[in-house]
Design a protein around this motif. Structure first.
Motif, PDB file in Angstrom:
ATOM      1  N   LEU A 156       0.867  -1.175   0.000  1.00 26.85           N
ATOM      2  CA  LEU A 156       0.000   0.000   0.000  1.00 26.85           C
ATOM      3  C   LEU A 156       0.904   1.225   0.000  1.00 26.85           C
ATOM      4  N   THR A 157       0.830   2.034  -1.063  1.00 28.79           N
ATOM      5  CA  THR A 157       1.680   3.215  -1.185  1.00 28.79           C
ATOM      6  C   THR A 157       0.821   4.466  -1.100  1.00 28.79           C
ATOM      7  N   LEU A 158       1.201   5.373  -0.199  1.00 34.12           N
ATOM      8  CA  LEU A 158       0.520   6.652  -0.054  1.00 34.12           C
ATOM      9  C   LEU A 158       1.524   7.773  -0.306  1.00 34.12           C
ATOM     10  N   TYR A 159       1.005   8.916  -0.761  1.00 37.54           N
ATOM     11  CA  TYR A 159       1.848  10.045  -1.154  1.00 37.54           C
ATOM     12  C   TYR A 159       1.463  11.282  -0.335  1.00 37.54           C
ATOM     13  N   PRO A 160       1.948  11.400   0.885  1.00 39.32           N
ATOM     14  CA  PRO A 160       1.558  12.544   1.727  1.00 39.32           C
ATOM     15  C   PRO A 160       1.962  13.862   1.088  1.00 39.32           C
ATOM     16  N   LYS A 161       1.078  14.836   1.242  1.00 37.69           N
ATOM     17  CA  LYS A 161       1.340  16.187   0.762  1.00 37.69           C
ATOM     18  C   LYS A 161       0.842  17.179   1.812  1.00 37.69           C
ATOM     19  N   ALA A 162       1.307  18.406   1.743  1.00 35.09           N
ATOM     20  CA  ALA A 162       0.949  19.404   2.748  1.00 35.09           C
ATOM     21  C   ALA A 162      -0.552  19.696   2.707  1.00 35.09           C
ATOM     22  N   ILE A 163      -1.184  19.654   3.880  1.00 34.87           N
ATOM     23  CA  ILE A 163      -2.594  19.989   4.018  1.00 34.87           C
ATOM     24  C   ILE A 163      -2.759  21.453   4.426  1.00 34.87           C
ATOM     25  N   VAL A 164      -1.835  21.966   5.223  1.00 38.12           N
ATOM     26  CA  VAL A 164      -1.929  23.344   5.690  1.00 38.12           C
ATOM     27  C   VAL A 164      -1.570  24.324   4.568  1.00 38.12           C
ATOM     28  N   ARG A 165      -2.069  25.554   4.717  1.00 36.32           N
ATOM     29  CA  ARG A 165      -1.741  26.638   3.801  1.00 36.32           C
ATOM     30  C   ARG A 165      -0.699  27.543   4.452  1.00 36.32           C
ATOM     31  N   HIS A 166       0.257  27.982   3.663  1.00 35.13           N
ATOM     32  CA  HIS A 166       1.325  28.849   4.157  1.00 35.13           C
ATOM     33  C   HIS A 166       0.936  30.304   3.912  1.00 35.13           C
ATOM     34  N   TYR A 167       0.783  31.067   4.998  1.00 32.81           N
ATOM     35  CA  TYR A 167       0.426  32.483   4.897  1.00 32.81           C
ATOM     36  C   TYR A 167       1.610  33.344   5.341  1.00 32.81           C
ATOM     37  N   THR A 168       1.900  34.376   4.580  1.00 33.67           N
ATOM     38  CA  THR A 168       2.908  35.361   4.974  1.00 33.67           C
ATOM     39  C   THR A 168       2.290  36.756   4.875  1.00 33.67           C
ATOM     40  N   SER A 254      -4.233  49.211  17.896  1.00 27.28           N
ATOM     41  CA  SER A 254      -4.602  48.105  17.007  1.00 27.28           C
ATOM     42  C   SER A 254      -5.015  48.688  15.660  1.00 27.28           C
ATOM     43  N   PHE A 255      -4.521  48.076  14.594  1.00 27.73           N
ATOM     44  CA  PHE A 255      -4.767  48.532  13.229  1.00 27.73           C
ATOM     45  C   PHE A 255      -5.403  47.376  12.459  1.00 27.73           C
ATOM     46  N   THR A 256      -6.576  47.631  11.881  1.00 30.80           N
ATOM     47  CA  THR A 256      -7.334  46.565  11.219  1.00 30.80           C
ATOM     48  C   THR A 256      -7.450  46.807   9.719  1.00 30.80           C
ATOM     49  N   TYR A 257      -7.161  45.745   8.956  1.00 31.72           N
ATOM     50  CA  TYR A 257      -7.252  45.776   7.493  1.00 31.72           C
ATOM     51  C   TYR A 257      -8.271  44.724   7.037  1.00 31.72           C
ATOM     52  N   ASP A 258      -9.074  45.065   6.065  1.00 28.17           N
ATOM     53  CA  ASP A 258      -9.941  44.089   5.399  1.00 28.17           C
ATOM     54  C   ASP A 258      -9.101  43.418   4.305  1.00 28.17           C
ATOM     55  N   VAL A 259      -8.748  42.143   4.522  1.00 23.97           N
ATOM     56  CA  VAL A 259      -7.865  41.443   3.580  1.00 23.97           C
ATOM     57  C   VAL A 259      -8.601  40.335   2.827  1.00 23.97           C
ATOM     58  N   THR A 260      -9.929  40.404   2.829  1.00 27.77           N
ATOM     59  CA  THR A 260     -10.736  39.351   2.197  1.00 27.77           C
ATOM     60  C   THR A 260     -10.333  39.136   0.736  1.00 27.77           C
ATOM     61  N   GLU A 261     -10.272  40.214  -0.036  1.00 22.90           N
ATOM     62  CA  GLU A 261      -9.963  40.081  -1.458  1.00 22.90           C
ATOM     63  C   GLU A 261      -8.539  39.594  -1.684  1.00 22.90           C
ATOM     64  N   LYS A 262      -7.616  40.030  -0.858  1.00 23.28           N
ATOM     65  CA  LYS A 262      -6.236  39.594  -1.019  1.00 23.28           C
ATOM     66  C   LYS A 262      -6.103  38.085  -0.788  1.00 23.28           C
ATOM     67  N   ILE A 263      -6.875  37.558   0.152  1.00 21.88           N
ATOM     68  CA  ILE A 263      -6.823  36.122   0.425  1.00 21.88           C
ATOM     69  C   ILE A 263      -7.557  35.335  -0.654  1.00 21.88           C
ATOM     70  N   HIS A 264      -8.759  35.759  -0.992  1.00 19.06           N
ATOM     71  CA  HIS A 264      -9.582  35.003  -1.944  1.00 19.06           C
ATOM     72  C   HIS A 264      -9.044  35.078  -3.366  1.00 19.06           C
ATOM     73  N   ASN A 265      -8.314  36.127  -3.683  1.00 16.52           N
ATOM     74  CA  ASN A 265      -7.775  36.279  -5.038  1.00 16.52           C
ATOM     75  C   ASN A 265      -6.300  35.907  -5.131  1.00 16.52           C
ATOM     76  N   ALA A 266      -5.774  35.273  -4.108  1.00 18.27           N
ATOM     77  CA  ALA A 266      -4.364  34.876  -4.135  1.00 18.27           C
ATOM     78  C   ALA A 266      -4.119  33.909  -5.292  1.00 18.27           C
ATOM     79  N   PRO A 267      -3.051  34.103  -6.054  1.00 22.65           N
ATOM     80  CA  PRO A 267      -2.766  33.208  -7.194  1.00 22.65           C
ATOM     81  C   PRO A 267      -2.618  31.746  -6.781  1.00 22.65           C
ATOM     82  N   ASP A 268      -2.054  31.514  -5.597  1.00 22.70           N
ATOM     83  CA  ASP A 268      -1.854  30.155  -5.105  1.00 22.70           C
ATOM     84  C   ASP A 268      -2.470  30.045  -3.714  1.00 22.70           C
ATOM     85  N   PRO A 269      -3.641  29.414  -3.568  1.00 20.68           N
ATOM     86  CA  PRO A 269      -4.292  29.317  -2.256  1.00 20.68           C
ATOM     87  C   PRO A 269      -3.456  28.591  -1.201  1.00 20.68           C
ATOM     88  N   ALA A 270      -2.478  27.813  -1.648  1.00 17.65           N
ATOM     89  CA  ALA A 270      -1.631  27.097  -0.690  1.00 17.65           C
ATOM     90  C   ALA A 270      -0.493  27.967  -0.181  1.00 17.65           C
TER      91      ALA A 270
END
Length: 307
Positions: A156-168, A254-270
């Protein structure tokens, strides 16, 4: 009498033979040896300390669990049958595996988190659970696995890959960074998934706020680097990124930014990079008193960003 004793002897022999036959049938149980291989071609840099394998029977019964003290796999003995297989690394600190009875429900769930100190919450997220950001998690699953009784050479061969998303996060043109109190710079991101459904390969629907550490270069740039499980595909909530800073005069901002579009429109969701411009930290007013530990109120600022 000789005939009688002869019959008794024959009966005893038959009974012993019958018992031996049943024991031999028990020894040859319906199992097989299975060579499990974790192939890391999709994550060659990964070096988890241990791995876990679930085999979910097609009958719906509780799955057997197998532990491996390495990243490569090994041999296991498995009851014959048809399964769905699912694996993940078993050396995480901030991830809990729950609802393991069924393939569709098994979930990687974030442990409870805390802010470094009480803080104002962005938008209407005051009641949202605070969760730790996940550590690294790799996983893979196979929908159909058949184990044949007594057959040799089964693998039985499995190919683990990253499940988490990397945010910077990168904030440029930050003012007055030299007046920050050391260690008093951190952030949070709202409306992120609090878990990941491993069988269906989707972020969980429940939302959480994730606090994270931030660093500065002491001149004009602030950065952050962390993992998430992403956000639910059905989510229409606004995602706020908040930066919390305490200056050396004790003032809190505290400084708040609406980053919804930056996250949803990211070229690579991972691999999501949130680039922001401007963080207007004020210059402390020097009243000769130095640091004031009794200043408790936070000054909150909402910052509009250009897309």
């Amino acid at each position: 009498m000789k005939t009688f004793y002869g019959l008794i002897f024959i009966i005893i022999i038959c009974l012993l033979t019958a018992c031996e036959h049943k024991e031999l049938c028990f020894v040859h149980a319906h199992t097989a040896e299975l060579q499990v291989i974790f192939d890391w071609k999709y994550a060659p840099e990964a070096h988890p300390a241990s791995m876990r394998l679930y085999l979910f029977p097609e009958t719906g019964k509780e799955p057997p669990i197998y532990e491996f003290g390495n990243r490569t796999g090994g041999k296991i003995t498995v009851p014959a049958g048809r399964y769905r297989a699912l694996c993940m690394n078993n050396d995480t600190e901030f991830i809990i595996i729950r609802n393991t009875d069924h393939y569709e429900s098994i979930e990687a769930y974030l442990a409870d988190g805390v802010f470094p100190r009480p803080v104002p919450r962005a938008g209407s997220t005051g009641g949202q659970q605070v969760k730790s950001t996940p550590d690294m998690l790799w996983s893979d699953h196979i929908e159909e696995v058949e184990v044949v009784a007594s057959a040799e050479g089964q693998t039985l061969t499995l190919y683990p890959k990253a499940i988490v998303r990397h945010y910077t996060v990168e904030i440029r043109n930050v003012e007055n960074l030299k007046y920050l109190t050391e260690g008093e710079l951190f952030g949070s991101l709202t409306d992120m998934s609090d878990g990941f459904m491993l069988g269906t390969n989707q972020p969980a629907e429940e939302l959480a706020t994730l606090p994270f550490d931030m660093t500065s270069d002491g001149k004009s740039t602030v950065n952050a680097d962390f993992y998430t499980f992403g956000y639910p595909a059905t989510s229409t909530n606004t995602q706020y990124l908040t930066v919390y800073a305490i200056l050396n005069d004790g003032k809190k901002y505290s400084f708040t930014y609406d980053v919804t579009e930056k996250i949803h429109n990211a070229p690579d969701p991972a691999n999501v990079h949130i680039l922001l411009d401007g963080l207007p930290l004020p210059k402390p007013i020097d009243n000769g008193g130095g640091f004031n530990p009794d200043v408790d109120e936070w000054s909150t600022v909402e910052i509009s960003i250009s897309m």
